[in-house]
Write a protein that holds these residues in place. Structure first.
Motif, PDB file in Angstrom:
ATOM      1  N   PHE B  53       0.837  -1.207   0.000  1.00 37.72           N
ATOM      2  CA  PHE B  53       0.000   0.000   0.000  1.00 37.72           C
ATOM      3  C   PHE B  53       0.869   1.253   0.000  1.00 37.72           C
ATOM      4  O   PHE B  53       0.641   2.194  -0.771  1.00 37.72           O
ATOM      5  N   LEU B  54       1.882   1.268   0.876  1.00 40.29           N
ATOM      6  CA  LEU B  54       2.739   2.455   0.982  1.00 40.29           C
ATOM      7  C   LEU B  54       3.487   2.706  -0.325  1.00 40.29           C
ATOM      8  O   LEU B  54       3.666   3.857  -0.736  1.00 40.29           O
ATOM      9  N   ALA B  55       3.898   1.617  -0.981  1.00 42.59           N
ATOM     10  CA  ALA B  55       4.598   1.769  -2.259  1.00 42.59           C
ATOM     11  C   ALA B  55       3.645   2.332  -3.314  1.00 42.59           C
ATOM     12  O   ALA B  55       4.003   3.254  -4.058  1.00 42.59           O
ATOM     13  N   ASP B  56       2.422   1.801  -3.343  1.00 44.73           N
ATOM     14  CA  ASP B  56       1.439   2.280  -4.327  1.00 44.73           C
ATOM     15  C   ASP B  56       1.096   3.748  -4.094  1.00 44.73           C
ATOM     16  O   ASP B  56       0.830   4.492  -5.037  1.00 44.73           O
ATOM     17  N   ALA B  57       1.059   4.138  -2.807  1.00 48.00           N
ATOM     18  CA  ALA B  57       0.629   5.499  -2.470  1.00 48.00           C
ATOM     19  C   ALA B  57       1.791   6.492  -2.445  1.00 48.00           C
ATOM     20  O   ALA B  57       1.574   7.675  -2.191  1.00 48.00           O
ATOM     21  N   ALA B  58       2.988   5.994  -2.718  1.00 46.08           N
ATOM     22  CA  ALA B  58       4.163   6.875  -2.593  1.00 46.08           C
ATOM     23  C   ALA B  58       4.072   8.083  -3.517  1.00 46.08           C
ATOM     24  O   ALA B  58       4.603   9.154  -3.212  1.00 46.08           O
ATOM     25  N   ALA B  59       3.385   7.891  -4.634  1.00 44.29           N
ATOM     26  CA  ALA B  59       3.265   9.006  -5.586  1.00 44.29           C
ATOM     27  C   ALA B  59       2.341  10.095  -5.049  1.00 44.29           C
ATOM     28  O   ALA B  59       2.293  11.193  -5.595  1.00 44.29           O
ATOM     29  N   ASN B  60       1.607   9.766  -4.010  1.00 45.03           N
ATOM     30  CA  ASN B  60       0.663  10.741  -3.445  1.00 45.03           C
ATOM     31  C   ASN B  60       0.995  10.973  -1.967  1.00 45.03           C
ATOM     32  O   ASN B  60       0.292  10.504  -1.070  1.00 45.03           O
ATOM     33  N   ILE B 272       0.380  -1.123  13.447  1.00 46.84           N
ATOM     34  CA  ILE B 272       1.671  -1.782  13.683  1.00 46.84           C
ATOM     35  C   ILE B 272       2.229  -2.364  12.381  1.00 46.84           C
ATOM     36  O   ILE B 272       3.440  -2.417  12.189  1.00 46.84           O
ATOM     37  N   ALA B 273       1.330  -2.757  11.475  1.00 51.00           N
ATOM     38  CA  ALA B 273       1.816  -3.241  10.174  1.00 51.00           C
ATOM     39  C   ALA B 273       2.434  -2.084   9.388  1.00 51.00           C
ATOM     40  O   ALA B 273       3.497  -2.223   8.776  1.00 51.00           O
ATOM     41  N   ARG B 274       1.785  -0.947   9.430  1.00 52.11           N
ATOM     42  CA  ARG B 274       2.305   0.237   8.734  1.00 52.11           C
ATOM     43  C   ARG B 274       3.674   0.628   9.305  1.00 52.11           C
ATOM     44  O   ARG B 274       4.622   0.887   8.556  1.00 52.11           O
ATOM     45  N   ALA B 275       3.752   0.643  10.646  1.00 57.33           N
ATOM     46  CA  ALA B 275       5.032   1.009  11.279  1.00 57.33           C
ATOM     47  C   ALA B 275       6.111  -0.013  10.905  1.00 57.33           C
ATOM     48  O   ALA B 275       7.270   0.353  10.663  1.00 57.33           O
ATOM     49  N   GLY B 276       5.727  -1.282  10.852  1.00 56.08           N
ATOM     50  CA  GLY B 276       6.680  -2.338  10.487  1.00 56.08           C
ATOM     51  C   GLY B 276       7.152  -2.172   9.050  1.00 56.08           C
ATOM     52  O   GLY B 276       8.338  -2.357   8.742  1.00 56.08           O
ATOM     53  N   ALA B 277       6.228  -1.804   8.171  1.00 56.20           N
ATOM     54  CA  ALA B 277       6.590  -1.641   6.757  1.00 56.20           C
ATOM     55  C   ALA B 277       7.507  -0.433   6.573  1.00 56.20           C
ATOM     56  O   ALA B 277       8.460  -0.477   5.787  1.00 56.20           O
ATOM     57  N   ILE B 278       7.217   0.628   7.301  1.00 56.95           N
ATOM     58  CA  ILE B 278       8.067   1.826   7.193  1.00 56.95           C
ATOM     59  C   ILE B 278       9.465   1.523   7.716  1.00 56.95           C
ATOM     60  O   ILE B 278      10.474   1.893   7.117  1.00 56.95           O
ATOM     61  N   LEU B 279       9.509   0.804   8.841  1.00 55.49           N
ATOM     62  CA  LEU B 279      10.805   0.430   9.408  1.00 55.49           C
ATOM     63  C   LEU B 279      11.584  -0.448   8.424  1.00 55.49           C
ATOM     64  O   LEU B 279      12.794  -0.272   8.229  1.00 55.49           O
ATOM     65  N   ALA B 280      10.871  -1.391   7.810  1.00 56.22           N
ATOM     66  CA  ALA B 280      11.524  -2.288   6.849  1.00 56.22           C
ATOM     67  C   ALA B 280      12.093  -1.482   5.687  1.00 56.22           C
ATOM     68  O   ALA B 280      13.208  -1.734   5.223  1.00 56.22           O
ATOM     69  N   ASP B 281      11.333  -0.497   5.250  1.00 57.96           N
ATOM     70  CA  ASP B 281      11.794   0.324   4.136  1.00 57.96           C
ATOM     71  C   ASP B 281      13.019   1.153   4.543  1.00 57.96           C
ATOM     72  O   ASP B 281      13.994   1.245   3.799  1.00 57.96           O
TER      73      ASP B 281
END
Lengths: 302, 543
Positions: B53-60, B272-281
């Motif tokens: 989701f974060l990757a898809d929304a990165a353009a916005n 927590i999934a969002r925070a985990g994904a951001i941390l992973a990135d």
């Protein structure tokens, strides 16, 4: 000094005093009134009022009913606890709730939708005071904030841009010398320079008379966190400053002393303060008197 | 598992993990290490979806900012059924629902579906939205109750009446006595203002203040007093009407509690999934593979150490290794990196079992029932025991709960003589090599440990002595020497073999740190002698 809206507009003003009934709340009411008149004229935001701890209730002078102590005008923001939220008829709108709770319950920031009286209840800890001020100022609720505060929360003043300190006290004939002593001590504390380089010794906790006696002999330049950590009376402080240079890590911006005199002439206080140095001038220059005193242009006949 | 957590410096990394909601922050503070594989895999699946989701929304980026804004503004609302909620609690419910809607509006269908983020309590939200000047503030609006509106209209009229009466009194005081109240409750004025007799008791209330001054208040007129009394009665009626509204809204809120709890749970999971994904990135982390009996690390980065190296201007070397056995002995000199290697393994495993991705090119392992550390602790916890006693107690404790555990022993048996230490260590290695489904790592100096069947023996590659000697500057200051050691230390795990014998990294490092050359030379002599057959050094039994 301390009698114009500009002294307060856009500032977070912490009002402190040496003890209970030193005129802090009276001064806050006075300053808030000045600010309200100015913001209405200039289209600015109304002030926010808060306290550290609990301001209590008083008995209404006219009706004898119990009522909260602080007047708020429709549009003022204030901080209180749930249990006092709806007392006083200010018809509050809750703007935010603080995390955690105090002994008196959860705190919230509210806006008065109608003139009324409120019981201010504030946070106990520094971090909660910080949160609350952040929410009010950075959150765009108000630009001008009054904190009816305890002296040990002055750390907040030093750490916050646009925050200032007012020291309020009452002086009467019986306590004149003691009060001047207090003013002089406060002036010495507020005059301590800010640390700007290496120091010989840093006092990590409170600088009491015992701690002062244990300072290393060779420590000529001594640092403390801020003046609220110094628990020395005027004489002890004079002795210490005669022997060593004391600097503070943080020094609050100071707006002035507000003195309410009773049975003592203002001139007598000024005279006693004339030779006490403060901020490169005389302490007398930083005193303002009796915010509620009306010096009538002419007398009336009843 | 607290010791393992601390040893692996997890908190240094944990600070970067930033859930935004109060419940997400509770989850972070709990520092839970999971042992249920399905739960862990679900968490990893969640992070995959969040990352997508974060990757898809990165353009916005505006939508991502809005998402963070709403998550940060979530209040901790009441989640238990009650007969009556406080006004602040109703405010919290309203604020939660407003921000919950905000979160939903940003997410796509796939993400909402994955996390079960469905619209919650629309009826309650609509009702609470009637009170407040914006979506996040709350008051008991007139529209909640016709009686409330009428009561407030009367109050407004009375207030106007009282204000007018007061203004008239103030005007009179100003004109007749020169007293300018300007809204002030009282004035302190000179007695001389009233010098020609007693003040008018209908206009002023005058109290002595001091010898020369009096305290003056404006007395309300008779009609103003009547208006004030009426105001008090109206306030009482308003309060009763408000209480009725609170009860009605409370009933709605109480009914909605189960749905609210569901919304909070879904939101927390997303947070927590969002925070985990951001941390992973941020840390170039990958999903761990938890179906492997072996532990495989490819370019695993122990981030706290990498950060420290960066701060000191030193090069950090990621770790690559594979371990198949239940017992792995890791030899290495001082400063050779074996403790960091142990930390890296625990760090990877703990992150994986905390439901997060790991900073590595690849990490394969499986879920352990416990992750433990046995080694030096910040403070000794069993008073009355000697260092040796404490260590033995910890060996026994680890052994008792070793089934299915991952255990890191750092310099075990360091509190006793070298012969006894090697004997003790040999027994430990043998025991762990032979079962219980555990995996134990032993980082040690003691090369005389028995080579037992089923155990793996590895070593840190150690110092590149030739390069180090060439670069050695005897007069360099200590930090430069340390940097020199770091530059020439090869932080790699290799099979232990005879190449490790004959020369001592520790003595070479002592030279680089500036120990007197004569002392080092004598130490080298003793070291070589100790390696001769029959010297009595070591208890190696071979296998």
């Amino acid at each position: 000094m301390l009698d114009a809206p500009e002294d307060f507009l856009g500032f977070v003003t912490f009002i402190t005093g040496p003890e209970k009934h030193s005129g802090k709340t009276t001064f806050m009411n006075h300053a808030a009134r000045l600010v309200r008149q100015a913001v209405h004229a200039r289209g600015l935001r109304q002030p926010a009022l808060m306290t550290v701890g609990y301001d209590g209730e008083s008995r209404d002078y006219l009706t004898g009913l119990r009522k909260p102590a602080v007047f708020v005008q429709a549009g003022d923001a204030f901080v209180t606890a749930e249990r006092f939220l709806r007392s006083g008829g200010a018809s509050p709108e809750i703007l935010d709730a603080a995390p955690g709770a105090t002994a008196l319950g959860r705190l919230c920031v509210a806006r008065a939708r109608r003139d009324g009286f409120v019981a201010l209840v504030g946070p106990d800890g520094n971090s909660q005071v910080d949160w609350m001020l952040g929410r009010i100022v950075e959150g765009g609720i108000a630009d001008t904030v009054f904190v009816d505060g305890a002296i040990n929360r002055v750390t907040q003043v030093a750490g916050r841009a646009g925050a200032r300190l007012v020291y309020a006290l009452r002086i009467d004939r019986a306590n004149l010398d003691r009060s001047v002593d207090r003013l002089a001590r406060m002036a010495m504390l507020l005059d301590l320079p800010v640390e700007s380089g290496d120091v010989d010794y840093t006092v990590t906790g409170a600088l009491t008379s015992e701690a002062a006696s244990r300072l290393p002999r060779e420590a000529r330049l001594v640092a403390v966190e801020d003046f609220t950590r110094i628990f020395l009376d005027r004489r002890e402080l004079s002795v210490l400053l005669g022997e060593r240079r004391v600097v503070v890590r943080h020094r609050p911006d100071f707006a002035g002393f507000s003195v309410a005199t009773r049975a003592v002439d203002d001139c007598a206080v000024l005279e006693k303060c004339r030779d006490i140095p403060f901020m490169g001038a005389s302490l007398a220059d930083s005193l303002s008197f009796n915010p509620y005193e009306e010096r009538a242009a002419f007398g009336g006949t009843l | 598992m607290k010791d393992a957590w601390n040893f692996a410096q997890m908190d240094d990394y944990w600070r970067r993990y930033e859930p935004l909601t109060p419940w997400g922050q509770d989850h972070r503070e709990a520092r839970r290490v999971l042992v249920d594989e399905k739960e862990i895999q679900d968490r990893h699946d969640d992070i995959d979806v969040a990352a997508q989701f974060l990757a898809d929304a990165a353009a916005n980026p505006v939508s991502l900012d809005r998402l963070a804004y709403h998550l940060k503004r979530m209040p901790r609302l009441p989640l238990a059924e009650k007969d009556e909620y406080e006004l602040i609690e109703l405010f919290q419910v309203k604020k939660f629902l407003a921000n919950y809607r905000g979160v939903l509006s940003v997410l796509d269908d796939r993400t909402r579906g994955r996390f079960n983020l469905v619209p919650a309590c629309p009826g309650l939200a609509a009702e609470l939205d009637r009170g407040g000047s914006d979506a996040e503030t709350f008051y008991l609006a007139d529209s909640y109750d016709p009686g409330l509106g009428a009561c407030r209209a009367s109050l407004a009229a009375i207030d106007a009446e009282i204000r007018e009466a007061r203004a008239a009194s103030e005007e009179r005081a100003k004109v007749e006595f020169g007293l300018s109240f300007k809204g002030r409750e009282f004035l302190v004025v000179a007695r001389s203002v009233f010098h020609e007799g007693a003040p008018d008791p209908v206009t002023f209330l005058i109290d002595p203040y001091d010898d020369g001054r009096v305290l003056v208040r404006l007395l309300p007129t008779g009609s103003a007093v009547a208006a004030m009394e009426k105001r008090e009665r109206l306030l009482e009626s308003e309060r009763e009407a408000e209480n009725a509204v609170i009860r009605r809204l409370s009933a709605l809120a109480s009914k909605a509690m189960a749905e609210l709890r569901g919304a909070v749970a879904a939101l927390t999971r997303w947070d927590i999934a969002r925070a985990g994904a951001i941390l992973a990135d941020q840390t170039a982390s990958i999903r761990p593979e938890l179906d492997s009996s072996a532990m495989l690390l490819e370019e695993a980065r122990f981030v706290p150490c990498a950060d420290e190296c960066k701060e000191l201007g030193l090069e950090y070397h990621p770790l690559s290794a594979r371990f198949d056995s239940g017992a792995v002995v890791l030899f290495g000199s001082n400063m050779g990196g074996k403790t960091v290697a142990l930390k890296t393994m625990l760090f990877m495993q703990l992150l994986a079992q905390a439901g997060l991705f790991v900073p590595a090119r690849r990490f394969c392992s499986h879920v352990y029932r416990r992750v433990d550390y046995v080694g030096e602790l910040a403070g000794e916890r069993l008073t009355g025991l000697s260092g040796f006693g404490f260590e033995i107690w910890r060996f026994q404790e680890a052994w008792q709960r070793s089934e299915g555990a991952l255990i890191a022993f750092d310099e075990p048996a360091r509190t006793t003589g070298s012969h006894e230490a090697e004997a003790l260590l040999s027994a430990l290695v043998e025991a762990y090599a032979n079962g219980r489904g555990a995996r134990a790592f032993f980082a040690t100096h003691f090369r005389g440990v028995a080579r037992v069947s089923g155990a793996e023996y590895r070593r840190m590659r150690g110092l590149d002595r030739a390069a180090a000697c060439e670069a050695l500057d005897a007069d360099a200051p200590l930090p430069e020497r340390l940097a020199g050691i770091n530059r020439h230390m090869r932080y790699e795990i290799v099979d232990d073999d005879d190449a490790a014998q004959g020369e001592s990294d520790a003595l070479a490092i002592a030279t680089m740190l500036g120990l007197d050359c004569g002392l080092v030379e004598r130490a080298q002599d003793y070291f070589r002698k100790s390696l001769l057959p029959g010297s009595g050094a070591g208890v190696s039994t071979g296998h």
